[in-house]
Motif scaffolding. Structure first.
Motif, PDB file in Angstrom:
ATOM      1  N   PRO A 182       0.832  -1.209   0.000  1.00  0.00           N
ATOM      2  CA  PRO A 182       0.000   0.000   0.000  1.00  0.00           C
ATOM      3  C   PRO A 182       0.866   1.257   0.000  1.00  0.00           C
ATOM      4  O   PRO A 182       2.027   1.231   0.401  1.00  0.00           O
ATOM      5  CB  PRO A 182      -0.797  -0.113   1.298  1.00  0.00           C
ATOM      6  N   GLY A 183       0.258   2.371  -0.397  1.00  0.00           N
ATOM      7  CA  GLY A 183       0.994   3.616  -0.440  1.00  0.00           C
ATOM      8  C   GLY A 183       1.063   4.310   0.902  1.00  0.00           C
ATOM      9  O   GLY A 183       1.841   5.256   1.075  1.00  0.00           O
ATOM     10  N   PHE A 184       0.268   3.860   1.874  1.00  0.00           N
ATOM     11  CA  PHE A 184       0.247   4.442   3.213  1.00  0.00           C
ATOM     12  C   PHE A 184      -0.324   3.402   4.167  1.00  0.00           C
ATOM     13  O   PHE A 184      -0.987   2.445   3.748  1.00  0.00           O
ATOM     14  CB  PHE A 184      -0.602   5.729   3.245  1.00  0.00           C
ATOM     15  N   ASP A 185      -0.050   3.562   5.466  1.00  0.00           N
ATOM     16  CA  ASP A 185      -0.643   2.674   6.469  1.00  0.00           C
ATOM     17  C   ASP A 185      -2.153   2.850   6.421  1.00  0.00           C
ATOM     18  O   ASP A 185      -2.656   3.982   6.487  1.00  0.00           O
ATOM     19  CB  ASP A 185      -0.137   3.011   7.870  1.00  0.00           C
ATOM     20  N   ASN A 186      -2.891   1.735   6.308  1.00  0.00           N
ATOM     21  CA  ASN A 186      -4.355   1.866   6.210  1.00  0.00           C
ATOM     22  C   ASN A 186      -5.046   0.722   6.927  1.00  0.00           C
ATOM     23  O   ASN A 186      -4.426  -0.283   7.306  1.00  0.00           O
ATOM     24  CB  ASN A 186      -4.789   1.962   4.752  1.00  0.00           C
ATOM     25  N   SER A 187      -6.342   0.902   7.100  1.00  0.00           N
ATOM     26  CA  SER A 187      -7.134  -0.064   7.860  1.00  0.00           C
ATOM     27  C   SER A 187      -7.524  -1.254   6.997  1.00  0.00           C
ATOM     28  O   SER A 187      -7.936  -1.091   5.840  1.00  0.00           O
ATOM     29  CB  SER A 187      -8.396   0.603   8.407  1.00  0.00           C
ATOM     30  N   ALA A 188      -7.428  -2.441   7.576  1.00  0.00           N
ATOM     31  CA  ALA A 188      -7.869  -3.659   6.896  1.00  0.00           C
ATOM     32  C   ALA A 188      -9.309  -4.015   7.230  1.00  0.00           C
ATOM     33  O   ALA A 188      -9.839  -4.997   6.704  1.00  0.00           O
ATOM     34  CB  ALA A 188      -6.956  -4.823   7.267  1.00  0.00           C
ATOM     35  N   MET A 189      -9.939  -3.226   8.124  1.00  0.00           N
ATOM     36  CA  MET A 189     -11.304  -3.529   8.589  1.00  0.00           C
ATOM     37  C   MET A 189     -12.095  -2.238   8.726  1.00  0.00           C
ATOM     38  O   MET A 189     -11.532  -1.154   8.882  1.00  0.00           O
ATOM     39  CB  MET A 189     -11.270  -4.224   9.959  1.00  0.00           C
ATOM     40  N   ASP A 190     -13.424  -2.349   8.691  1.00  0.00           N
ATOM     41  CA  ASP A 190     -14.278  -1.263   9.148  1.00  0.00           C
ATOM     42  C   ASP A 190     -14.306  -1.330  10.673  1.00  0.00           C
ATOM     43  O   ASP A 190     -14.580  -2.397  11.247  1.00  0.00           O
ATOM     44  CB  ASP A 190     -15.699  -1.423   8.604  1.00  0.00           C
ATOM     45  N   GLY A 191     -14.009  -0.211  11.317  1.00  0.00           N
ATOM     46  CA  GLY A 191     -13.974  -0.236  12.781  1.00  0.00           C
ATOM     47  C   GLY A 191     -13.512   1.092  13.344  1.00  0.00           C
ATOM     48  O   GLY A 191     -13.913   2.158  12.861  1.00  0.00           O
ATOM     49  N   TYR A 192     -12.604   1.007  14.353  1.00  0.00           N
ATOM     50  CA  TYR A 192     -12.115   2.199  15.033  1.00  0.00           C
ATOM     51  C   TYR A 192     -10.591   2.139  15.122  1.00  0.00           C
ATOM     52  O   TYR A 192     -10.023   1.117  15.545  1.00  0.00           O
ATOM     53  CB  TYR A 192     -12.707   2.293  16.439  1.00  0.00           C
ATOM     54  N   ALA A 193      -9.957   3.254  14.713  1.00  0.00           N
ATOM     55  CA  ALA A 193      -8.512   3.385  14.887  1.00  0.00           C
ATOM     56  C   ALA A 193      -8.241   3.776  16.337  1.00  0.00           C
ATOM     57  O   ALA A 193      -8.899   4.680  16.881  1.00  0.00           O
ATOM     58  CB  ALA A 193      -7.969   4.444  13.945  1.00  0.00           C
ATOM     59  N   VAL A 194      -7.302   3.088  16.959  1.00  0.00           N
ATOM     60  CA  VAL A 194      -6.989   3.331  18.374  1.00  0.00           C
ATOM     61  C   VAL A 194      -5.484   3.215  18.584  1.00  0.00           C
ATOM     62  O   VAL A 194      -4.741   2.773  17.717  1.00  0.00           O
ATOM     63  CB  VAL A 194      -7.698   2.304  19.292  1.00  0.00           C
ATOM     64  N   ARG A 195      -5.061   3.674  19.789  1.00  0.00           N
ATOM     65  CA  ARG A 195      -3.746   3.318  20.293  1.00  0.00           C
ATOM     66  C   ARG A 195      -3.940   2.032  21.085  1.00  0.00           C
ATOM     67  O   ARG A 195      -4.765   1.975  22.006  1.00  0.00           O
ATOM     68  CB  ARG A 195      -3.199   4.423  21.187  1.00  0.00           C
ATOM     69  N   ALA A 196      -3.179   0.994  20.764  1.00  0.00           N
ATOM     70  CA  ALA A 196      -3.383  -0.310  21.402  1.00  0.00           C
ATOM     71  C   ALA A 196      -3.277  -0.223  22.916  1.00  0.00           C
ATOM     72  O   ALA A 196      -4.018  -0.904  23.641  1.00  0.00           O
ATOM     73  CB  ALA A 196      -2.385  -1.318  20.844  1.00  0.00           C
ATOM     74  N   GLU A 197      -2.389   0.644  23.403  1.00  0.00           N
ATOM     75  CA  GLU A 197      -2.219   0.746  24.861  1.00  0.00           C
ATOM     76  C   GLU A 197      -3.465   1.302  25.533  1.00  0.00           C
ATOM     77  O   GLU A 197      -3.712   1.046  26.724  1.00  0.00           O
ATOM     78  CB  GLU A 197      -1.013   1.612  25.204  1.00  0.00           C
ATOM     79  N   ASP A 198      -4.289   2.103  24.796  1.00  0.00           N
ATOM     80  CA  ASP A 198      -5.493   2.683  25.394  1.00  0.00           C
ATOM     81  C   ASP A 198      -6.603   1.666  25.600  1.00  0.00           C
ATOM     82  O   ASP A 198      -7.550   1.913  26.365  1.00  0.00           O
ATOM     83  CB  ASP A 198      -6.018   3.829  24.525  1.00  0.00           C
ATOM     84  N   VAL A 199      -6.544   0.517  24.906  1.00  0.00           N
ATOM     85  CA  VAL A 199      -7.611  -0.479  25.030  1.00  0.00           C
ATOM     86  C   VAL A 199      -7.071  -1.811  25.528  1.00  0.00           C
ATOM     87  O   VAL A 199      -7.767  -2.829  25.501  1.00  0.00           O
ATOM     88  CB  VAL A 199      -8.336  -0.679  23.676  1.00  0.00           C
ATOM     89  N   ALA A 200      -5.827  -1.809  25.976  1.00  0.00           N
ATOM     90  CA  ALA A 200      -5.238  -3.049  26.503  1.00  0.00           C
ATOM     91  C   ALA A 200      -6.076  -3.567  27.665  1.00  0.00           C
ATOM     92  O   ALA A 200      -6.471  -2.813  28.556  1.00  0.00           O
ATOM     93  CB  ALA A 200      -3.802  -2.801  26.947  1.00  0.00           C
ATOM     94  N   GLY A 201      -6.369  -4.835  27.656  1.00  0.00           N
ATOM     95  CA  GLY A 201      -7.128  -5.454  28.743  1.00  0.00           C
ATOM     96  C   GLY A 201      -8.624  -5.373  28.591  1.00  0.00           C
ATOM     97  O   GLY A 201      -9.358  -5.870  29.463  1.00  0.00           O
ATOM     98  N   ALA A 202      -9.125  -4.791  27.495  1.00  0.00           N
ATOM     99  CA  ALA A 202     -10.572  -4.717  27.291  1.00  0.00           C
ATOM    100  C   ALA A 202     -11.142  -6.114  27.082  1.00  0.00           C
ATOM    101  O   ALA A 202     -10.661  -6.880  26.252  1.00  0.00           O
ATOM    102  CB  ALA A 202     -10.887  -3.844  26.086  1.00  0.00           C
ATOM    103  N   VAL A 203     -12.168  -6.457  27.876  1.00  0.00           N
ATOM    104  CA  VAL A 203     -12.861  -7.750  27.785  1.00  0.00           C
ATOM    105  C   VAL A 203     -14.347  -7.488  27.960  1.00  0.00           C
ATOM    106  O   VAL A 203     -14.744  -6.410  28.444  1.00  0.00           O
ATOM    107  CB  VAL A 203     -12.355  -8.743  28.862  1.00  0.00           C
ATOM    108  N   PRO A 204     -15.202  -8.417  27.588  1.00  0.00           N
ATOM    109  CA  PRO A 204     -16.643  -8.168  27.704  1.00  0.00           C
ATOM    110  C   PRO A 204     -17.083  -7.770  29.105  1.00  0.00           C
ATOM    111  O   PRO A 204     -17.988  -6.932  29.261  1.00  0.00           O
ATOM    112  CB  PRO A 204     -17.251  -9.507  27.279  1.00  0.00           C
TER     113      PRO A 204
END
Length: 404
Positions: free
Chosen positions: A45-67
């Motif tokens: 790809p020509g730039f970093d892009n999303s492979a899914m429809d969803g939400y872009a996040v910082r992984a550290e901000d959602v670490a440990g998220a469970v139902p």
């Protein structure tokens, strides 16, 4: 005196040079040989892009998220493919993102919709992605400067898609040869016309034009030329203006009405015997001011077809810059015993079973048996010094109608 098929083919190919390459629109290049090494001018790809429809996040901000203990983040924007207005993601936030849209600076993962409540102002996330999850990184497929198509590659749809994806609208390729096909014989009639008691339909010109087209050429079927050297030469020279190669069928043997040989032998076209069955009488040379190659094939349909496979097809592939020039062969076990004439290489029609690597002879050796030819899918190649083959012995097979 006869010559071997190899000697005749070498004589032909020594007179054939690849056609000059030129830039052509990529949609016109399907089936042509690329005449350059094509390097990518952009990354894919020509730039970093999303492979899914969803939400872009910082992984550290959602670490440990469970139902049972989800993470709740504010949604600070929406990024669509080709509609990227949010360039940076602040810490502790999420941005709605569509597949293919560029990842904003600061984001390092994408949370699929399925892991969220699909919130608009705020989003509840109940599963945590790892760093890089659902992200397609710039250049992970193709990097700038990579050779994406090598010289000599026969271009198929996936190559054309790649060329367009790296921004190429044109590519250097050798053109399709223009092939003129003439059938000679006063006994010939066009399909659909009434037959007399001594006339037959002209199948050869259709057979050879179709074979040339299948090989990638532009085929011009001229039609029927009567048994008159003057009429033949008139028809031939009328057609040379649009020909890179000419094929005739009939009129090359030793009969009183073999007009092709009578007309062209005085002009330096070679005629002689080739040690093969079918297809012994052959002719080849160059005609006209532009020295256009001409193949003078025998008139029986199986002889014409076998001759095309052995001599015309390699010449066409050389003109187009395609490798290999000869149809590749395979080895298979023959299912029935057969005999072959000594001193001639026989090309027998057959039915090849690739699953079991076996081949069965189809019909007899007659050069007129086009019905058997039509039901066959291969040619069995029996060497000149072989007169008998027992069932179960290995034989060389040319599998027809396969791309190579």
């Amino acid at each position: 005196m006869t010559i071997s098929p190899e000697s005749f083919r070498e004589r032909i190919l020594s007179e054939i040079e690849p056609m000059a390459a030129s830039p052509q629109p990529i949609m016109e290049c399907l089936g042509l040989a690329c005449a350059e090494d094509v390097r990518a001018g952009v990354s894919l790809p020509g730039f970093d892009n999303s492979a899914m429809d969803g939400y872009a996040v910082r992984a550290e901000d959602v670490a440990g998220a469970v139902p049972d203990s989800p993470v709740d983040l504010p949604v600070v924007g929406e990024i669509g493919a080709g509609q990227a207005s949010l360039l940076a993601l602040p810490p502790g936030a999420a941005a709605k993102i569509m597949t293919g849209a560029p990842l904003p600076s600061g984001a390092d993962a994408v949370v699929p919709y399925e892991w969220t409540d699909r919130g608009v102002a705020r989003v509840v996330i109940d599963q945590s992605p790892s760093v890089g999850q659902h992200v397609r990184y710039a250049g992970e497929d193709v990097s700038v400067g990579d050779v994406v198509v090598s010289e000599g590659t026969v271009l198929v749809p996936r190559h054309l898609g790649l060329l367009a994806s790296v921004g190429r609208s044109h590519v250097a390729a050798r053109p399709r040869p223009r092939v003129v096909i003439l059938s000679t014989g006063s006994e010939l009639r066009e399909p659909g016309q009434p037959l007399g008691h001594d006339s037959i339909y002209d199948g050869n010109s259709f057979l050879l034009a179709a074979a040339a087209r299948q090989a990638g050429a532009i085929a011009y079927r001229v039609g029927i030329v009567p048994d008159s050297p003057r009429d033949f030469l008139t028809a031939l020279h009328d057609q040379l203006v649009r020909a890179d190669l000419v094929i005739t069928s009939g009129g090359v043997s030793m009969g009183d009405y073999d007009v092709v040989k009578e007309a062209l032998a005085p002009q330096g076209v070679w005629f002689g015997g080739v040690s093969m069955q079918p297809g012994k009488p052959q002719g080849f040379g160059k005609v006209g001011e532009e020295q256009v190659p001409i193949f003078c094939l025998p008139g029986n349909p199986v002889s014409s077809f076998v001759s095309f496979e052995n001599f015309v097809l390699p010449a066409l592939r050389r003109l187009m810059g395609k490798k290999p020039e000869l149809r590749p062969s395979v080895t298979a076990k023959i299912t029935h015993a057969m005999t072959s004439p000594k001193g001639r290489r026989q090309f027998m029609r057959g039915d090849y079973d690739g699953t079991h690597a076996t081949v069965s002879p189809v019909g007899g050796p007659g050069s007129h048996l086009i019905g058997d030819l039509a039901t066959a899918n291969c040619l069995l190649v029996i060497p000149e010094d072989t007169t008998e083959i027992e069932a179960g012995e290995p034989v060389e097979v040319l599998v027809l109608d396969q791309e190579f």
